[in-house]
Structures are given as C-alpha cells and as structure tokens.
Scaffold this motif. Structure first.
Motif, short mmCIF file in Angstrom:
data_model
loop_
_atom_site.label_atom_id
_atom_site.label_comp_id
_atom_site.label_asym_id
_atom_site.label_seq_id
_atom_site.Cartn_x
_atom_site.Cartn_y
_atom_site.Cartn_z
N PRO A 195 -10.41 -5.57 -29.78
CA PRO A 195 -9.94 -5.82 -30.99
C PRO A 195 -10.97 -4.87 -31.96
O PRO A 195 -11.46 -3.81 -31.63
N ALA A 196 -9.97 -4.31 -32.78
CA ALA A 196 -10.65 -3.72 -33.79
C ALA A 196 -10.96 -4.84 -35.74
O ALA A 196 -10.08 -5.19 -36.00
N ASP A 197 -12.11 -4.71 -36.52
CA ASP A 197 -12.34 -4.94 -37.20
C ASP A 197 -11.29 -3.93 -38.82
O ASP A 197 -12.29 -2.98 -39.02
N PRO A 198 -10.41 -4.31 -38.92
CA PRO A 198 -9.50 -2.88 -39.63
C PRO A 198 -10.25 -2.93 -41.35
O PRO A 198 -10.23 -1.46 -41.61
N ALA A 199 -11.30 -3.56 -42.34
CA ALA A 199 -11.84 -3.27 -43.14
C ALA A 199 -13.16 -2.63 -42.83
O ALA A 199 -12.79 -1.32 -43.70
N THR A 200 -13.58 -2.46 -41.85
CA THR A 200 -14.93 -1.53 -41.61
C THR A 200 -14.26 -0.64 -40.84
O THR A 200 -14.89 0.70 -40.53
N ALA A 201 -13.08 -0.28 -39.76
CA ALA A 201 -12.69 0.61 -39.69
C ALA A 201 -11.79 1.71 -40.71
O ALA A 201 -12.61 2.92 -41.20
N ALA A 202 -11.63 1.28 -41.66
CA ALA A 202 -10.97 2.16 -43.24
C ALA A 202 -12.69 2.50 -44.04
O ALA A 202 -12.47 3.61 -44.52
N VAL A 203 -13.65 2.51 -43.41
CA VAL A 203 -14.74 2.77 -43.54
C VAL A 203 -15.40 4.02 -42.65
O VAL A 203 -15.91 5.89 -43.52
N TRP A 204 -14.85 4.18 -41.49
CA TRP A 204 -14.93 4.96 -41.13
C TRP A 204 -13.93 6.56 -41.15
O TRP A 204 -14.35 7.87 -41.30
N GLY A 205 -12.15 5.62 -41.88
CA GLY A 205 -12.04 7.04 -41.93
C GLY A 205 -12.14 8.04 -43.57
O GLY A 205 -11.91 8.75 -43.62
N LEU A 206 -12.73 7.06 -44.22
CA LEU A 206 -13.59 7.52 -45.95
C LEU A 206 -14.94 8.09 -45.29
O LEU A 206 -14.72 9.12 -45.56
N SER A 247 0.82 2.30 -33.80
CA SER A 247 0.46 2.55 -35.04
C SER A 247 0.52 4.12 -34.76
O SER A 247 -0.10 4.85 -33.84
N LEU A 248 1.53 5.10 -35.19
CA LEU A 248 1.10 7.04 -35.25
C LEU A 248 1.05 7.14 -36.22
O LEU A 248 1.39 7.36 -37.35
N ALA A 249 -0.27 7.83 -35.71
CA ALA A 249 -0.82 8.44 -36.39
C ALA A 249 -0.65 10.20 -36.23
O ALA A 249 -1.19 10.71 -35.88
N TRP A 250 0.08 9.99 -37.74
CA TRP A 250 1.71 11.59 -37.47
C TRP A 250 0.38 12.32 -37.82
O TRP A 250 -0.56 12.12 -39.10
N ALA A 267 -4.79 11.80 -40.53
CA ALA A 267 -5.91 11.71 -41.66
C ALA A 267 -6.67 10.91 -41.09
O ALA A 267 -8.12 10.83 -41.46
N GLY A 268 -6.98 9.24 -40.67
CA GLY A 268 -7.30 8.60 -40.05
C GLY A 268 -8.12 9.00 -39.23
O GLY A 268 -9.71 8.32 -39.07
N VAL A 269 -7.55 9.74 -37.86
CA VAL A 269 -8.76 10.09 -36.84
C VAL A 269 -9.87 11.47 -36.99
O VAL A 269 -10.84 11.45 -36.80
N LEU A 270 -9.15 12.40 -37.43
CA LEU A 270 -9.38 13.50 -37.85
C LEU A 270 -10.36 13.52 -39.19
O LEU A 270 -11.72 14.37 -39.24
N GLY A 271 -10.60 13.32 -40.14
CA GLY A 271 -11.05 12.95 -41.19
C GLY A 271 -10.60 14.06 -41.93
O GLY A 271 -11.42 15.05 -42.49
N ASN A 272 -9.28 14.42 -42.97
CA ASN A 272 -9.19 15.37 -43.04
C ASN A 272 -9.82 16.11 -44.95
O ASN A 272 -10.53 14.62 -45.25
N PRO A 273 -10.23 16.57 -45.16
CA PRO A 273 -11.38 17.00 -46.18
C PRO A 273 -10.70 16.50 -47.43
O PRO A 273 -9.32 16.94 -47.56
N GLY A 274 -11.03 15.86 -48.26
CA GLY A 274 -10.63 16.07 -49.89
C GLY A 274 -9.30 14.05 -49.41
O GLY A 274 -8.53 14.16 -50.51
N GLN A 275 -8.91 14.04 -48.39
CA GLN A 275 -8.17 12.61 -47.69
C GLN A 275 -9.12 11.47 -47.63
O GLN A 275 -8.56 10.75 -46.99
N ALA A 312 -7.23 4.54 -40.96
CA ALA A 312 -7.87 3.98 -40.76
C ALA A 312 -7.61 2.40 -39.86
O ALA A 312 -7.63 2.25 -39.12
N TYR A 313 -7.51 2.26 -41.38
CA TYR A 313 -7.14 0.84 -41.50
C TYR A 313 -5.49 0.20 -40.36
O TYR A 313 -5.93 -1.17 -39.57
N LEU A 314 -4.63 1.23 -40.54
CA LEU A 314 -4.04 0.82 -39.88
C LEU A 314 -3.60 0.60 -38.29
O LEU A 314 -2.95 -0.13 -37.42
N ASP A 315 -4.46 1.61 -38.24
CA ASP A 315 -4.50 1.93 -36.41
C ASP A 315 -5.30 0.99 -35.96
O ASP A 315 -5.73 -0.08 -34.52
N ALA A 316 -6.43 -0.20 -37.05
CA ALA A 316 -7.60 -0.54 -36.64
C ALA A 316 -6.42 -2.20 -36.48
O ALA A 316 -6.41 -3.08 -35.58
#
Length: 918
Positions: free
Chosen positions: A438-449, A705-708, A671-679, A687-691
């Motif tokens: 499993p993954a914790d969605p809230a802290t996953a969002a920190v990874w995206g940020l 989850s489709l990380a388009w 963007a949640g995987v690659l970390g797009n600049p400015g996003q 990243a929350y959705l993926d988790a």
C-alpha cells in the motif's frame, strides 16, 4: 476526369521501383556488411565463431507504403506472409531454403510516422542440416539496451530433400485443366464483394492486397486466381513470393463452408512445410483445402500449371480485436514505475543534517554564523501507521503535510545564505516499492510536490522514503530526531540518486520502464471489466477529455448508461450536444452538476444512479490547473488543485467501497512521477491518486491510475485550452522531457490497454526518444527516465567546441564582457521562448521587462538553468526575475562571475608600479 472511389479509403500508391525505390538497398558496404537487394531485408552479416547469420532491415509505412494496405482491427500489421518471405530469403542465403515451421508469436505493428528495426537471425547448423530462425523488431529510436520483441520463430531446412517430393505432389494433385473439371464457379458478385465482407469481419485490405480475381468450388477444395496490382508487378521480381500474392491466396478461405459461430477475426499462427519452387510470380493459380477448422493447405502454380510454392499447412487462430489494438497502443507508449536496487556504501556520502520542522527553523538557520550544508525535513510521523490494514480509510491530512513541506521549501529557497545547501525530505510509506504494497496518499503528494522542486532546482533536493519510523541501522526508535535521521542517511548509495526508498535495509531508486508484454493479459477491451453492464460515472465528463472518454465508452465498450459529472453540469459548453450525440448512439445519459470536492454532493450523485443499471465503473477525470514554480505556490493554490483531484478521488473511493465495481479508473498525470517543473501542486495531486490506486489494490479493490503524458487538445478546450499561447508552444514542442502529445485515438487505445493490465499505476505517454537522448547529451534527464536513455559521458555545461564563458571574458574590457554575456542571455532566452531561427534572438529587446516578451515564471527557471550550465554558477530560483530585463541579467552575471576586465588589470598594474617606484 478520374472516377471517384466507389468505397471509403480507396487509394493507390506511387513510387519508383528502380534502384531508388523503397525496396532498393542502400550501399551498406561502407559499414562492413553485405547488401541483399531485397525489398524487406537490407543487409546480412556473419557473427564470428558462432555460425550465426544476422539479417537486418528497417520497415516503415513511409519506405514501404504498400504495407499500409494490410489492416486488422484498425491496426496496420506486417502480414504473416511477409514473415514467410523473410524466412525463405534468409534460408536461401545459408542453404536452408525450405521452412519446416514458422510460428507467429506476436504481431508486428507498423505505426504511422514510426519505423521499426528488424532482425532475422539464423542460428548455426544443429547437426542435422536444420537451422533455427527468429524474427525480432523494436522501434527505430529505442536506443541500445531496449528490449526486442520476438515476432516469429521456427526451423529452416535444406530445400533439396523436399523439392522433388513437393514438386511431384504439386504436379499430380494440381489440375491439368483450368478451371478444374467439375468445379463450380463462385458467383462473381460474391468475389467482388469479398473485401467488403472481410472489412465487416475486422480486416481492411487496400488495393495492393485485394488480389483475388476469380474462385471455384469443387472436390472439397477452393480454386482461385490471384494477381498483383499493376503497380506492383515490376517489384515482384525482387521477392521470392510477394507477400501480397500469398496473402491474397489465403483469402480464398472465405469461400469454404465453415462453422458460422467461430470468431470472426483470425490471423495466421503457424506455417509448416513451406517450399518455394520458383520466384518472382505476379499471378497464381491457387488450390486451398481445409484440414481442420483453422488449418489449410495451399498449392500455388503459375498460369501454365507449373508449381510456384507449396505450404503443407497454415494454422490460424482467433485473435481478440481489442488485444490487437492494445498491442499497437503499448508499443513505446505504455510504461510503469519500477524500483531498481542500488548498493549502499557508508561513509562517503553520509550526511550530517540539521533538522527543520517549519519555516521558522529555516530562517533561524540562515542567520546562524555557520550555515549547514544539509537541511532535513522529516515527515515520517505524518504517514498513516504502517501497521494499519491497507483498506484503512484514514490517512494523513494531505493539506497539512504538503503545506508544511511547501512552507519549508519556500523559506529555504528564499534564503540567499542557504543557496549552497541541500534539502533532504524523509517520508514513510509514500511510495509502493514491492508488488502489493500500500502507499500513504498524503505523503505521496509530498513526493509529487518535491519532485517538481527537484526539477526546478537540480541537485538540491533529495527524497527518501523509509519503511519504518525507527533508526535504519540500529532498529531502535531511541535518540533524538537528528540521531534517528543520521541513522537513515548513514548508508546512502554512492550513486547520485535524488529519489530513493529504503526497504529492510536495502536502497531502491525509482525508474520508469516499459510495460512488458506480460503486464497485459490476453483480454479484450471489455473482457473482465464489465463496463457495459451497468452505469459508468465519469467525473469531468463534460470537459474535452471527459467527452473523449464518454464517446469511447459508448462506441467501443458498449456502455448504455452514463453519468457525466462536472461543476457546471448542463451549462458546460457543448454539454447538450454531447448528450444528444451519445443518446443517438444508444446510451442513456445524465449530465449532472456536481463538485466532487463536496462529499455530500458526491454521495447524492451516487444515490441517483438508476436502480436498473447499478454503478459498475468510475472514471475520475476531473482536474484543475494552477501552474507556478514552487516559490510562487501558496497553500491556496495548492488547495485549488487538490480539491478536484485528491478530494474527489478520496470521496469516490470511500463512497463506492461497498459497490461491486468492475473498474475504478483515475486519470493521473506523469507530472506526479516525473515532477514537472512549474507544476508542484498538480504533481502533488496526481501522486496522491497513484498512491490511492496502490492502496485500493492492496485491499483487493479494483483500481488503476493512468499517469498520462501530454494530450493533444485544440486551443480553447479543456485544461490545456487555458494555457497562454507561449506556454502552449513551450509545452507542445518536443519537450525537455522528450514527451510528445497523444492524439485522442491513441489515448483511448492506451486506456483500453491499461484496463487489461494487472498494474495499479501505468504511465501512458508518447516518448520522443531521439529528443530524450539529445537532452541527455546536453544535460540531466528526469531521474526516473535514466533506464530509458543512457547518460551523457561528457560535461554538459559547454557544448562541444564552445569555449567556456569565463575564458571568453578574460582579457576583455567591461563593455566587451557585458556584450558577450548579453549575447549569451539573448540566445538562451530565444531558445526558451521557442525562437528557432538563428537570428531570432536579435529581435528581443534587452531593455524590455520579461513579462512583456512572454517569459513566464516557469520559463525563467529554464533560463536560469541554462545560464547556470554555461557559467558553472549556482543561481537562485529567483535569479531571473530579480533582474527583470535581459541587459540587467547580463550585468548581474558579469558581477557573479567576477572575471577581471582589461581596465581593472591596467589599474592594478599602475598601482603596483607606483608602489615599487616609491
């Protein structure tokens, strides 16, 4: 005036057939290999000491346009007959001119605008005179190390021991009178209508493959005449047996009496005992007999009855059209996240971090006499307890934990005294490393940020995810926070990895890899999903992307009950027309106004699903953009994006857990995987959705989850329609990440393929690998892409042959130095703004503020990065906008570089002379 086509898509191809034609081999002798002069094979090379012979080729619809006439289930495929031709030609070269068996393992899809590298390998003699043969391909721009797809394998044997028997069989079995005595002619109208009927079954043959001219039935067999199209007759001489001719011979199967209940779409699976007696035929007499439901034998002769070829058996098997389309879609379009084990090495990279809990800590450190080189933000306590079951509904508050990370990061980036420091962010359970985690969605969002922060500030942010909240070395939870953090960081990998996970004492680095064929089970677009059995809810359903999904669900999946939810409901632009269109297609459609961030509103929406069509699937496609670099983000801007994406997904998850859903689909972003600049905010929400998908799958619930990657969208539609013209140009050109835009049809093929995977998260996107390799040669690529493109082996700061900036300034006076730097700034600004002409940068006014020339905050970060690479300076994120014209920027660069000018040198020498004389 030429006649108009009598049916849709009728077309004819024209090309040269001489030495300059697509079938002609280039001069390959300079590369140390031998050319073959064959339309489908370019060169041959022997592999020393192995006995193996390798044949190479390059196939595309541009160089071989006639192949576009062979279509099944909407996909252009290399015909099975072409594989037979490849095997026969390769066998001729090594004295094994007969095909004992050739088995088709995977179709070879030929996509528009793409090219495939093809390899036909013939193994050494096995001692009996036989040789194994295999046919592989991969995308032309895939690069070294990319896996090959094996399409066919089999055995070749010498033709001598089979020719006499086959020729004798052909001469005795073949008719001496044509048409054969007693054979009954097939109605010419049926022959003429054959290809229309085949199109209804899923095949679409263009003029080159529409070779059947007449047919007869008799003696349990079908007899036919087939011929090449006129424009292909000259090219036939270069083939052993032209694939279009053999393929047309097999079309006679349609006139055999067969069980009508069998699946409509079948493709050749295995060819056995294939012998070619004469080459270069342009027309054939054919005898085809069935020896089983999907097995036939073929005897091919010329117009005089002389044998051309014999095929002991051709076995076909049913093919699911959806699976075939999915094969096409996933070719270099479907990826997944993998975690690569990296060795730990203590000491050399051990960090002694100073903990920071909030922005106040950062400000105090910046004022300290000695500023630390490493700051640590430890968020492990924010994660949901790892001992909780995977289906626990409560997780850390996403706004609290991402807001805290944002405040610390902004404060750190704003402090000039901390410009040389590094920020380490430690989480717990934010990423799923092992299957079923499993993954914790809230802290996953920190990874995206923070992944976006990494893209905006290369080399300055380190993300670590630990599997426990205890000291990684001692296994205890004692000691201060700094002590515990030091334990986690004491054995960092020696490699420069900015995104790491620690599991059971072992480090793993995040990577993006191709979704292997085994990741896509053998099922059709609707098989196993049940999408057409009840109601499907699509959030964001009235938006541009939601409308594409809705149309696809109705047309392809047979969905007959849809709920399309959007904030504006029926008032959304185009909503009424969309509803009318879907209704006319046979669906019952309800368009509902609903803010998915409002839990009560979502509950009410679900409560209104028709009782006669219960909810069977959810597609969460709602989303909002509010782009900006990290230093410009605020909690309010973070909240704007989290509401639609994260809150909506959480509510749908909680409120449908007791429903018997067949599919729960989340539209995320790469963007949640690659970390797009400015996003950063957008990356956090995705990243929350993926988790969340990982969490649901770990609990035994359906989810993907489709990380388009990027989508093509017309200006003014959807989220992309709100981008300014300059921003859209920056995004849709061949991007810094090597990602091209997906057309809606491509996206929906990937949507179907994703539904068939057993993966909680897939990354469907179109990679421009050539652009990605060019980026890798010039500088770093996003860390997860490191397995797709080899890293550059030279320093990226200065292009080959270009003198370092500092060297170019030496010996110049102040005005000349400023001129050199202004030229550099103008050139790089022009590149960022998309000015491709060499002189376009001269059109930029160096004294106009950036906002007036179209340079936004994200572009400012890119310009900062470019200037930093050329000057080897570490520049703050605000560097560009702190000096808001190009001239002011050039002057500040000169001050930062501190290269003495000639005037300074003269003054210094004069002072020295004066002192000496005194």
């Amino acid at each position: 005036m030429p006649e108009l086509p009598t049916y849709a898509f009728q077309r004819a191809h024209y090309w040269l057939t001489g030495e300059d034609g697509p079938g002609a081999a280039d001069d390959v002798s300079a590369a140390g290999v031998d050319g073959l002069g064959h339309p489908l094979l370019g060169a041959v090379v022997e592999v020393p000491e192995s006995g193996e012979v390798l044949f190479t080729s390059r196939l595309s619809l541009a160089t071989h346009p006639w192949l576009a006439d062979h279509v099944a289930a909407g996909v252009v495929l290399l015909p099975g007959a072409a594989f037979v031709e490849l095997a026969l030609r390769a066998g001729d070269e090594v004295g094994c001119g007969a095909v004992e068996e050739l088995v088709m393992e995977a179709p070879m899809v030929l996509a528009e605008g793409a090219a495939a590298q093809v390899r036909v390998s013939v193994a050494a003699d096995d001692g009996t005179g036989r040789r194994a043969v295999r046919v592989h391909s991969r995308a032309e721009d895939a690069g070294l190390g990319t896996p090959w797809t094996r399409h066919a394998s089999g055995t070749l044997r010498p033709a001598d021991d089979a020719v006499a028997a086959a020729a004798a069989a052909a001469s005795t079995a073949g008719p001496t009178v044509w048409p054969p005595a007693g054979a009954v002619a097939v109605d010419p109208a049926d022959v003429e209508g054959l290809y229309d009927g085949l199109e209804q079954a899923g095949y679409r043959y263009g003029p080159v493959f529409q070779g059947l001219r007449a047919a007869w039935r008799g003696d349990g067999a079908v007899y036919a005449e087939v011929a090449l199209a006129d424009e292909h007759r000259d090219l036939a001489a270069a083939f052993g047996l032209h694939p279009a001719l053999l393929d047309a011979a097999m079309h006679t199967l349609a006139f055999h009496e067969r069980d009508e209940s069998e699946p409509q779409l079948v493709l050749p699976f295995a060819y056995r005992d294939v012998t070619l007696h004469a080459s270069g035929a342009t027309a054939l007499r054919v005898r085809v007999a069935l020896s089983g439901t999907h097995t036939m034998t073929l005897e091919l002769a010329d117009g005089a009855g002389a044998p051309i070829a014999s095929l002991g058996s051709v076995v076909s098997r049913p093919v699911d059209p959806g699976q075939l389309a999915g094969t096409a879609a996933t070719a270099d379009r479907m990826f997944r996240v993998a975690w690569e084990e990296v060795p730990a090495r203590g000491g050399s990279r051990a960090l002694r971090p100073v903990p920071v809990a909030d922005a106040g800590d950062v400000h105090r450190l910046s004022a300290a006499p000695e500023t630390p080189d490493t700051l640590l933000l430890d968020l492990r306590g924010a994660a949901a307890d790892a001992r909780e079951t995977a289906d626990a509904r409560e997780t850390a508050d996403v706004r609290e934990v991402t807001g805290r990370a944002l405040r610390v990061a902004r404060a750190w980036l704003a402090e000039p005294s901390l410009l040389s420091s590094r920020l380490v962010v430690v989480t717990r359970g934010a990423v799923a490393v092992r299957e079923g985690d499993p993954a914790d969605p809230a802290t996953a969002a920190v990874w995206g940020l923070m992944a976006s922060a990494q893209a905006e500030n290369p080399g300055r942010v380190l993300l670590l995810d630990a599997d426990t909240e205890t000291d990684a070395d001692t296994g205890t939870g004692t000691g201060t926070g700094t002590d515990r953090s030091t334990g986690v960081l004491a054995r960092l990998p020696a490699a420069d990895e900015p995104q790491l996970a620690l599991r059971d004492g072992q480090w793993f680095a995040r990577r993006l890899v191709r979704a292997a064929a085994g990741d896509v089970p053998d099922a059709g677009p609707g098989d196993g999903t049940g999408l057409g059995d009840g109601t499907v809810l699509v959030t964001g359903g009235t938006g541009a992307l939601g409308a594409v999904v809705a149309r696809h669900l109705v047309a392809v999946h047979g969905v007959r009950s849809l709920v399309l939810a959007g904030r504006r409901g029926e008032k959304a632009p185009g909503a009424a027309g969309l509803a009318a269109e879907l209704t006319a297609a046979g669906a019952r459609v309800r368009i509902a106004a609903c803010d998915v961030a409002d839990r009560d509103a979502v509950a009410a929406l679900l409560g209104e699903v028709p009782a006669d069509a219960p909810l069977t699937a959810v597609v969460h496609a709602a989303g909002v953009l509010d782009d900006g670099v990290l230093t410009a983000l605020t909690p309010e801007r973070l909240d704007t994006v989290l509401r639609a994406k994260a809150d909506g997904a959480r509510h749908l998850d909680e409120l449908t857990r007791d429903s018997a859903l067949a599919a729960f689909v989340l539209f995320s972003s790469a963007a949640g995987v690659l970390g797009n600049p400015g996003q950063g905010n957008y990356a956090a929400a995705n990243a929350y959705l993926d988790a969340l998908s990982h969490r649901r799958r770990a609990a035994g619930l359906p989810a993907v989850s489709l990380a388009w990657g990027m989508w093509e969208q017309a200006a003014g539609t959807g989220m992309a329609g709100r981008l300014a013209t300059t921003e859209r140009h920056r995004t849709t050109r061949t991007t810094r990440g090597g990602v091209a835009a997906l057309a809606p049809a491509e996206g929906m093929q990937l949507f179907d393929a994703a539904l068939r995977t057993g993966l909680p998260v897939v990354v469907p996107m179109k990679l421009d690998l050539a652009a990605l390799r060019a980026q890798a040669a010039a500088g770093p690529v996003a860390p997860p892409m490191r397995t797709l493109v080899p890293p550059a082996r030279r320093a990226p700061a200065v292009a080959a042959g270009e003198e370092p900036v500092s060297a170019r300034l030496a010996g110049l006076d102040a005005e000349e130095q400023e001129g050199v730097l202004l030229g550099l700034v103008l050139r790089e600004a022009g590149q960022v703004l998309g000015h491709t002409a060499p002189t376009a940068s001269t059109a930029l006014d160096p004294d106009v503020v950036f906002t007036e020339i179209g340079l936004d905050s994200l572009m400012a970060v890119e310009l900062r990065d470019r200037l930093a690479r050329h000057t080897a300076l570490r520049l703050p994120p605000s560097f560009v906008f702190d000096h808001p014209t190009l001239r002011m920027l050039a002057r500040q660069l000169r001050a930062e570089l501190s290269v003495p000018d000639t005037d300074t040198d003269t003054d210094a020498n004069a002072d020295t002379d004066t002192d000496t004389n005194s």
